[in-house]
Write a protein that holds these residues in place. Structure first.
Motif, PDB file in Angstrom:
ATOM      1  N   GLY A 220      -8.064 -22.716  -2.306  1.00 47.74           N
ATOM      2  CA  GLY A 220      -7.090 -22.172  -1.391  1.00 47.74           C
ATOM      3  C   GLY A 220      -6.816 -20.727  -1.777  1.00 47.74           C
ATOM      4  N   HIS A 221      -6.741 -19.837  -0.828  1.00 49.27           N
ATOM      5  CA  HIS A 221      -6.560 -18.428  -1.184  1.00 49.27           C
ATOM      6  C   HIS A 221      -5.894 -17.664  -0.049  1.00 49.27           C
ATOM      7  N   SER A 222      -5.312 -16.483  -0.420  1.00 45.93           N
ATOM      8  CA  SER A 222      -4.722 -15.545   0.524  1.00 45.93           C
ATOM      9  C   SER A 222      -5.232 -14.156   0.177  1.00 45.93           C
ATOM     10  N   TRP A 223      -5.431 -13.325   1.170  1.00 45.50           N
ATOM     11  CA  TRP A 223      -5.926 -11.984   0.872  1.00 45.50           C
ATOM     12  C   TRP A 223      -5.240 -10.946   1.739  1.00 45.50           C
ATOM     13  N   PHE A 224      -5.253  -9.737   1.240  1.00 43.07           N
ATOM     14  CA  PHE A 224      -4.657  -8.619   1.967  1.00 43.07           C
ATOM     15  C   PHE A 224      -5.448  -7.362   1.650  1.00 43.07           C
ATOM     16  N   THR A 225      -5.238  -6.337   2.454  1.00 43.62           N
ATOM     17  CA  THR A 225      -5.932  -5.062   2.282  1.00 43.62           C
ATOM     18  C   THR A 225      -4.994  -4.044   1.634  1.00 43.62           C
ATOM     19  N   THR A 235      14.415   2.281  -9.862  1.00 44.29           N
ATOM     20  CA  THR A 235      15.186   1.186  -9.241  1.00 44.29           C
ATOM     21  C   THR A 235      14.407   0.466  -8.133  1.00 44.29           C
ATOM     22  N   ASP A 236      13.175   0.903  -7.882  1.00 41.92           N
ATOM     23  CA  ASP A 236      12.400   0.278  -6.801  1.00 41.92           C
ATOM     24  C   ASP A 236      11.771  -1.041  -7.242  1.00 41.92           C
ATOM     25  N   GLN A 237      11.631  -1.936  -6.293  1.00 41.88           N
ATOM     26  CA  GLN A 237      10.907  -3.183  -6.574  1.00 41.88           C
ATOM     27  C   GLN A 237      10.379  -3.802  -5.277  1.00 41.88           C
ATOM     28  N   ILE A 238       9.320  -4.570  -5.452  1.00 44.93           N
ATOM     29  CA  ILE A 238       8.741  -5.365  -4.353  1.00 44.93           C
ATOM     30  C   ILE A 238       8.807  -6.817  -4.779  1.00 44.93           C
ATOM     31  N   ILE A 276       0.714   3.395  -8.239  1.00 40.45           N
ATOM     32  CA  ILE A 276      -0.464   2.550  -8.030  1.00 40.45           C
ATOM     33  C   ILE A 276      -1.339   3.323  -7.053  1.00 40.45           C
ATOM     34  N   THR A 277      -2.524   3.737  -7.523  1.00 41.10           N
ATOM     35  CA  THR A 277      -3.313   4.696  -6.744  1.00 41.10           C
ATOM     36  C   THR A 277      -4.623   4.133  -6.204  1.00 41.10           C
ATOM     37  N   SER A 278      -5.008   2.920  -6.581  1.00 43.19           N
ATOM     38  CA  SER A 278      -6.293   2.388  -6.118  1.00 43.19           C
ATOM     39  C   SER A 278      -6.225   0.872  -6.008  1.00 43.19           C
ATOM     40  N   THR A 279      -7.249   0.315  -5.337  1.00 44.59           N
ATOM     41  CA  THR A 279      -7.330  -1.139  -5.202  1.00 44.59           C
ATOM     42  C   THR A 279      -7.444  -1.794  -6.565  1.00 44.59           C
ATOM     43  N   ALA A 280      -8.255  -1.210  -7.466  1.00 45.75           N
ATOM     44  CA  ALA A 280      -8.436  -1.790  -8.806  1.00 45.75           C
ATOM     45  C   ALA A 280      -7.117  -1.829  -9.550  1.00 45.75           C
ATOM     46  N   GLU A 281      -6.297  -0.774  -9.433  1.00 47.25           N
ATOM     47  CA  GLU A 281      -4.996  -0.766 -10.110  1.00 47.25           C
ATOM     48  C   GLU A 281      -4.078  -1.818  -9.504  1.00 47.25           C
ATOM     49  N   SER A 335       7.654 -14.104   2.429  1.00 43.77           N
ATOM     50  CA  SER A 335       8.980 -13.541   2.127  1.00 43.77           C
ATOM     51  C   SER A 335       8.878 -12.212   1.370  1.00 43.77           C
ATOM     52  N   VAL A 336       8.032 -11.323   1.846  1.00 44.77           N
ATOM     53  CA  VAL A 336       7.822 -10.036   1.183  1.00 44.77           C
ATOM     54  C   VAL A 336       8.946  -9.070   1.563  1.00 44.77           C
ATOM     55  N   SER A 337       9.538  -8.436   0.577  1.00 40.01           N
ATOM     56  CA  SER A 337      10.549  -7.393   0.816  1.00 40.01           C
ATOM     57  C   SER A 337      10.323  -6.256  -0.171  1.00 40.01           C
ATOM     58  N   SER A 338      10.680  -5.050   0.239  1.00 36.96           N
ATOM     59  CA  SER A 338      10.439  -3.865  -0.597  1.00 36.96           C
ATOM     60  C   SER A 338      11.588  -2.873  -0.422  1.00 36.96           C
ATOM     61  N   SER A 339      11.929  -2.199  -1.543  1.00 33.25           N
ATOM     62  CA  SER A 339      12.947  -1.147  -1.490  1.00 33.25           C
ATOM     63  C   SER A 339      12.342   0.209  -1.172  1.00 33.25           C
ATOM     64  N   LEU A 340      11.026   0.287  -1.105  1.00 36.61           N
ATOM     65  CA  LEU A 340      10.366   1.531  -0.765  1.00 36.61           C
ATOM     66  C   LEU A 340      10.593   1.860   0.718  1.00 36.61           C
ATOM     67  N   ALA A 341      10.381   3.112   1.051  1.00 35.53           N
ATOM     68  CA  ALA A 341      10.594   3.549   2.428  1.00 35.53           C
ATOM     69  C   ALA A 341       9.733   2.735   3.380  1.00 35.53           C
ATOM     70  N   SER A 342      10.350   2.385   4.526  1.00 30.30           N
ATOM     71  CA  SER A 342       9.669   1.602   5.570  1.00 30.30           C
ATOM     72  C   SER A 342       9.198   0.252   5.070  1.00 30.30           C
ATOM     73  N   ASN A 343       9.894  -0.256   4.027  1.00 25.80           N
ATOM     74  CA  ASN A 343       9.568  -1.578   3.473  1.00 25.80           C
ATOM     75  C   ASN A 343       8.097  -1.646   3.041  1.00 25.80           C
ATOM     76  N   TYR A 344       7.587  -0.556   2.518  1.00 25.97           N
ATOM     77  CA  TYR A 344       6.186  -0.464   2.098  1.00 25.97           C
ATOM     78  C   TYR A 344       5.907  -1.451   0.970  1.00 25.97           C
ATOM     79  N   SER A 345       4.783  -2.234   1.087  1.00 24.67           N
ATOM     80  CA  SER A 345       4.495  -3.271   0.086  1.00 24.67           C
ATOM     81  C   SER A 345       3.031  -3.272  -0.331  1.00 24.67           C
ATOM     82  N   PHE A 346       2.306  -2.169  -0.146  1.00 24.67           N
ATOM     83  CA  PHE A 346       0.891  -2.052  -0.503  1.00 24.67           C
ATOM     84  C   PHE A 346      -0.007  -3.000   0.311  1.00 24.67           C
TER      85      PHE A 346
END
Length: 584
Positions: A220-225, A235-238, A276-281, A335-346
C-alpha cells in the motif's frame, strides 16, 4: 306511264322486300345468338382470332382447375409439416427435461414413443389425390432425376414457340419426412461437434501446483510530486496524519500524526536555515519525520519502493508494517496543514492514495484437461492465508465445470475456461488470464487484503482427469434417426440427441417454408389465371359480340320497313287491275 305488261312498281317493291328480308334475317340472327361475327363469312379475320382465343380460354380454365388440384396437394403437405413442427417442439422439451437429475427416463421415453407415432401418423395421413409428399417411396431421394414432382402453374402462348404448359417443380428431398429407402428429414440428421483427444494423467491441473505462493505483494502506498524549494522559519511547521492499515470494515487502522518543522529539517539535512531545495532533500526530511512519529513506513525517490536517490520529482510513501508478515498493507496521507504562505506543503496536500492493493501470484498455464464420466473424477486443493491463520479446502468436479462453462463434456480447454471455473468455486481468490498465465489475487471485497493478503495454494490432488492434447477437432456425426431416439440407452448422449433433433426440426421448418412459398406462388397464379380468363372473355366479346341495343333498334326498324314494303307491293299489284276494269 302505266303498263299492263310490265308492273315496274311491283317489281321495285318486291326488290325492296327481298333486301329487307335479308337484312332482317341477319339482324334476327345477331339478336338470337348475341354474336356480331358468328361464322367466318361474317368477318374472317375476327372469327379466326376469336376462335383461337376461345380455345385458349378453355385451356386456361383447365389450368385453373389444375392449380386448384396443386394447391390442395401443397396445402395438405404444409398442414402436415406444420403439425410435425409442433410435435418436434414438444419432443425436444422432453429431451431437455431428461437431463435433469433424478427424472424417470423410462417414463419420458414412453412419452417420446407416443410423439414418434404421432409424427408417423401425420406423415402417412398427409396424402391428396394419391400423392404423399411427406411419406415417400423413392429409390434415391437425393437424386434430382427421381425426387421431383411438378405442379401445373400456367398456360403460355408465344409467337415463336407456339403454346406450352408451365409447371413448378417440388424437390421432395426438401420436404419428405420419411422415405422408404432412407434420406428423409427425420432419418438422416448430421451434427458437427467439437471433440478432444485425451492424453495421459496430468502432473498438475493447468499449472496449479502445490505451493503457488504470493511472494511479491503489492505494498500500500501514497505518492506526491515535490512542489519546489521553500524554507521553514523558526515557528513554521507542516503537520499531517498518516493512516496505516485501514481496511474497513475489517480494520480501523492506526493513525500517526507527523510534524515537519525547522528543527527537523536542519537536523535531517545538516543545515541551519530550514530550507528544502530538492526532491532528494524532501525524501530525507520525510523519512526523518516518519521515523520520529513511529510510522511503520518508508519513502522512496523512485516509484517502485526502492529507498534510493533518483532524478525526478515523484516521492512515494509505502507501508513497512510492524505486524506479521509486514507486507501488503495500506497507507494514506491526510489532514495536511501548513503555516507557510498559501498553506504551502511541498506537495503533500496533493498526495495520491493507492491503498489496500493485494499481492498477486501467477502460474503459467500448461494444458487443458477433461473430466471423465466417473464419480471420482475431480481435483482438490487448499487455499491458505498464513498471517490470518485461515485455510479452506475446495473440490472441483465435472458438474462444476459444465455449470461454469455451460457445456456437458467436462473439458477445460483454455486458460480463460480455467479462470472461469476456479472463480465459480473459490470465493476468497480472484483468477484471471493474462499473457498465457493464470493470475491469482485475493478477493479485495473480503478480509484478505492489507497485511492478511499473502496466500498460498497447497495439497493439490488429481483423480481421473486426462490432459487434453488438442481441443480444436470437429467431427461430423451422422445417422441420427428420429424413430430410433432412446434416452434409456446407456450409450445415449442426450446432448447429441438434442443437437440432432434441433437439426431435424430446422430441416422440417425449412421444408414448411418451402411449401409456404409455393402456396403463395400458386395463390398468386390462381388469381392471375382468373383475371386472364376474364380478360380473354372481354377481348373476344369486343371482336364478335353484337351490340344488342343497336341490334334491337335495327330489328324493329327493319320489321317496320318490311311491313311498309308489303303494303307497297299490295298497292303496286292492284294498279293493273284498276286499268283492266276500264276495258270491261
Amino acid at each position: 306511264m302505266t303498263s299492263i305488261l310490265s308492273n315496274t312498281a311491283s317489281m321495285a317493291a318486291l326488290q325492296t322486300l327481298r333486301s329487307l328480308s335479308a337484312s332482317l334475317q341477319t339482324t334476327q340472327s345477331q339478336a338470337s345468338s348475341g354474336l356480331r361475327v358468328a361464322s367466318a363469312s361474317d368477318n374472317a379475320a375476327y372469327w379466326s382470332i376469336s376462335t383461337t382465343m376461345s380455345s385458349d380460354r378453355r385451356a386456361v380454365s383447365a389450368i385453373s382447375d389444375a392449380l386448384g388440384l396443386g394447391a390442395a396437394k401443397v396445402d395438405t403437405a404444409y398442414a402436415g409439416m406444420e403439425a410435425v413442427v409442433d410435435v418436434l417442439a414438444e419432443f425436444k422439451a422432453k429431451l431437455v427435461a431428461s437431463k435433469e437429475a433424478g427424472v424417470d427416463k423410462e417414463k419420458i421415453q414412453a412419452e417420446l414413443e407416443q410423439f414418434k407415432q404421432q409424427v408417423v401418423s401425420i406423415a402417412e395421413a398427409s396424402s391428396f389425390g394419391g400423392q404423399n409428399w411427406l411419406n415417400t417411396d423413392i429409390a434415391e431421394l437425393d437424386d434430382p432425376t427421381q425426387n421431383r414432382v411438378s405442379v401445373v402453374s400456367s398456360f403460355i402462348r408465344s409467337a415463336g414457340a407456339g403454346v406450352s404448359v408451365d409447371t413448378t417443380d417440388v424437390a421432395l428431398d426438401e420436404i419428405s419426412l420419411f422415405n422408404r429407402t432412407g434420406g428423409g428429414l427425420l432419418q438422416s440428421a448430421k451434427i458437427t461437434k467439437q471433440v478432444s483427444t485425451p492424453g495421459g494423467l496430468p502432473s498438475d491441473i493447468g499449472g496449479l501446483q502445490n505451493g503457488a505462493v504470493s511472494d511479491t505483494p503489492h505494498y500500500g502506498h501514497s505518492w506526491f510530486t515535490f512542489a519546489g524549494a521553500r524554507s521553514l522559519g523558526p515557528t513554521d511547521q507542516i503537520s499531517f496524519n498518516v493512516m496505516v492499515d485501514a481496511n474497513a470494515p475489517y480494520s480501523a487502522g492506526s493513525n500517526y500524526p507527523v510534524t515537519i518543522d525547522q528543527a527537523l529539517v536542519n537536523s535531517a539535512l545538516g543545515k541551519s536555515d530550514g530550507s528544502i531545495t530538492s526532491t532528494a532533500e524532501m525524501v530525507t526530511v520525510m523519512r526523518a519525520a516518519l521515523t520520529a512519529a513511529g510510522v511503520p513506513a518508508d519513502i522512496s525517490h523512485d516509484f517502485h519502493f526502492s529507498p534510493t536517490s533518483g532524478s525526478g520529482s515523484l516521492i512515494d510513501v509505502f507501508s513497512l508494517e510492524t505486524t506479521a508478515p509486514g507486507q501488503g498493507s495500506s497507507i494514506a496521507i491526510g489532514s495536511v496543514s501548513s503555516s507557510l504562505a498559501s498553506n504551502y506543503s511541498f506537495g503533500l496536500s496533493q498526495a495520491y492514495q493507492h491503498v489496500n492493493i493485494p499481492p498477486a501470484a501467477y502460474i503459467p498455464f500448461t494444458a487443458g484437461f477433461q473430466f471423465q464420466l466417473t464419480a471420482s473424477s475431480q481435483f482438490s486443493f487448499d487455499v491458505n492465508f498464513p498471517s490470518a491463520g485461515t485455510s479452506q479446502s475446495y473440490t472441483v468436479t465435472k458438474a462444476d465445470v459444465d455449470a461454469a462453462l455451460g457445456t456437458s463434456d467436462g473439458i477445460v480447454g483454455s486458460l480463460g475456461d480455467f479462470a472461469t471455473v476456479l472463480n465459480s468455486v473459490v470465493s476468497e481468490l480472484n483468477f484471471s488470464s493474462y499473457s498465457g498465465n493464470l493470475w491469482i489475487t485475493p478477493d479485495t471485497s473480503g478480509p484478505h487484503v492489507g497485511r492478511y493478503a499473502v496466500f498460498n495454494i497447497s495439497n493439490t490432488s488429481v483423480t481421473d482427469i486426462l490432459t487434453v492434447e488438442t481441443n480444436s477437432t470437429y467431427v461430423t456425426l451422422s445417422g441420427f434417426d428420429f424413430l430410433s431416439i432412446d434416452i434409456t440407452d446407456p450409450g445415449a448422449d442426450i446432448d447429441d440427441l438434442i443437437s440432432a433433433l434441433d437439426v431435424m426440426s430446422q430441416a422440417v421448418v425449412s421444408g414448411a417454408s418451402t411449401l409456404g412459398a409455393l402456396q403463395s406462388r400458386i395463390d398468386l397464379q390462381a388469381g392471375f389465371t382468373e383475371e386472364m380468363m376474364a380478360t380473354i372473355d372481354k377481348g373476344v366479346g369486343r371482336l364478335v359480340d353484337a351490340d344488342l341495343n343497336a341490334v334491337s333498334t335495327r330489328l324493329k326498324a327493319l320489321q317496320t320497313q318490311e311491313q311498309l314494303a308489303l303494303q307497297s307491293l299490295q298497292i303496286a299489284n292492284t294498279q293493273p287491275e284498276i286499268i283492266l276494269s276500264l276495258f270491261r
